[in-house]
Design an enzyme around this catalytic site. Sequence first.
Site, mmCIF file in Angstrom:
data_model
loop_
_atom_site.group_PDB
_atom_site.id
_atom_site.type_symbol
_atom_site.label_atom_id
_atom_site.label_comp_id
_atom_site.label_asym_id
_atom_site.label_seq_id
_atom_site.Cartn_x
_atom_site.Cartn_y
_atom_site.Cartn_z
ATOM 1 N N LYS A 212 7.955 -5.395 -3.372
ATOM 2 C CA LYS A 212 6.850 -5.065 -2.463
ATOM 3 C C LYS A 212 6.903 -5.991 -1.264
ATOM 4 C CE LYS A 212 3.322 -2.171 -2.596
ATOM 5 N NZ LYS A 212 3.258 -0.961 -3.452
ATOM 6 N N THR B 226 2.616 11.230 -3.524
ATOM 7 C CA THR B 226 1.770 10.376 -4.372
ATOM 8 C C THR B 226 0.646 11.217 -4.967
ATOM 9 O OG1 THR B 226 2.301 8.505 -2.956
ATOM 10 C CG2 THR B 226 0.397 8.248 -4.422
ATOM 11 N N ASN C 234 -3.456 8.542 3.029
ATOM 12 C CA ASN C 234 -2.422 9.490 2.601
ATOM 13 C C ASN C 234 -2.749 10.086 1.231
ATOM 14 O OD1 ASN C 234 0.092 9.876 0.794
ATOM 15 N ND2 ASN C 234 0.922 10.178 2.839
HETATM 16 N N1 GLU Z 1 3.943 2.275 -1.904
HETATM 17 C C1 GLU Z 1 4.130 3.309 -2.890
HETATM 18 C C2 GLU Z 1 3.749 2.792 -4.258
HETATM 19 O O1 GLU Z 1 3.003 1.862 -4.393
HETATM 20 C C3 GLU Z 1 5.505 3.936 -2.817
HETATM 21 C C4 GLU Z 1 6.655 3.049 -3.122
HETATM 22 C C5 GLU Z 1 8.017 3.665 -2.837
HETATM 23 O O2 GLU Z 1 8.067 4.856 -2.529
HETATM 24 O O3 GLU Z 1 8.984 2.941 -2.938
HETATM 25 O O4 GLU Z 1 4.135 3.348 -5.260
#
Ligand code: GLU
Length: 420
Positions: free
Chosen positions: A104, A188, A218
């Site tokens: 992250k 998502t 989103n």
């Molecule tokens: N930020 C999104 C999550 O927390 C997507 C992460 C990604 O696609 O690598 O799952």
Amino acid sequence: MEQSPLDLALQRLDTAARHLNLDGDVLEKLRYPRETTKVRLMIRMDDGSRKSFMAWRCRYDDTRGPTKGGIRFHPDTNEAEVETLAFWMTFKCAVMNLPYGGGKGAVRVDPHTLSKAELERLSRAYMQAFSRIIGPDRDIPAPDVYTNAMIMGWIADEYSSIVGQATPAVVTGKPIALGGSLGRDDATARGGYYLVNHLASELRLPKQARIAIQGFGNAGSHIARLFAADGHRIVAVSDSHGAIARPSGLDLARVVAAKAETGSVVALAQADGVEQISPDELVDFDCDVLVPSALEDMIHAGNAHAVKAKVILELANGPITPEADEILNKKGVVVLPDILANAGGVTVSYFEWVQNKQCYSWPLEDIHARLASMIEKEGREIWNRALELKTSLRTAAYVHALARLAEAIEAHGTQQYFAS
Ligand code: GLU
């Protein structure tokens, strides 16, 4: 002493570990982030001054593959949050059996205060600063809170110029024209939507469920659209400015228009029976499904008792504290946990990465079908595991992921193997 967010997250690892017979190496490896880098980014502002912003990238664990996870731009972010989010990504990728570890990144900034040109300079500065950590087979970013496809496009472009070759697979969630995948934008929410539909009879949801959504970015805006299209009623929504409700159902087109025109859903208050409510009133609003789609710790010991929903779909990462989890469990509220419920995003990110590596693009129907079959399979296995172990779905999801992580860690040899 107050516990750090990572300590709280590790409690879930410990709970899951009690259900498995693990080699000591496994917890030793998963207890600490492998690598966290912190850099102060400096950019030139439009008025000619220079300004600096703290930025981080954490690669939590890469046993199962290159680390994967978004970059968030938020004024309240910090190192502990980034490491916790990277820990969750490690488990999320393992839940879905993706060949990734967890990572992250974040920049401490309120992106709404930047001009578009400043935002581009900041995004490119991030890639410059972390170019030795990030790479298509090392660490692959994606969007997260307050970052989007355009930012991912700048980041991919910056990396490609640093290494001197087009490298779209370095980042996912890019614009389609720059190697992004069809279906990544709403992935998502769509993953959570497929999961709820697949488990609808077990969850005992009515045909026309009442849904309350916290956060209208989103994930929140897409889940509202997907549920409303099936005839469910969106009874309350909120964003960082406030919340609105209408028990007979909000007119979604008008909510979306209000958000686009004024920056907040609250602009719709007073229109045709729409009332403005407080953000806490949204958490305990009378509904069937509550969908936290904003930030961490939104449901805590102080408000969990009041939750009226039967089902919580965690589209945000970490929206329920461990204390609140216990309260909700006792009340019989079924929580579809983040590492499964919002894994649609990283799953379609994986599809994007595979397509980039294949130099080939898949049709939208294929993306949807593959996402549905993967999330339904893992969701069903986690559901059955929870029944078998008599635990919450969250613990079952952690056990499910931990079993895969343990198998990979143990494949390098266990204490028993080396001692004998
Ligand atoms: N930020 C999104 C999550 O927390 C997507 C992460 C990604 O696609 O690598 O799952």
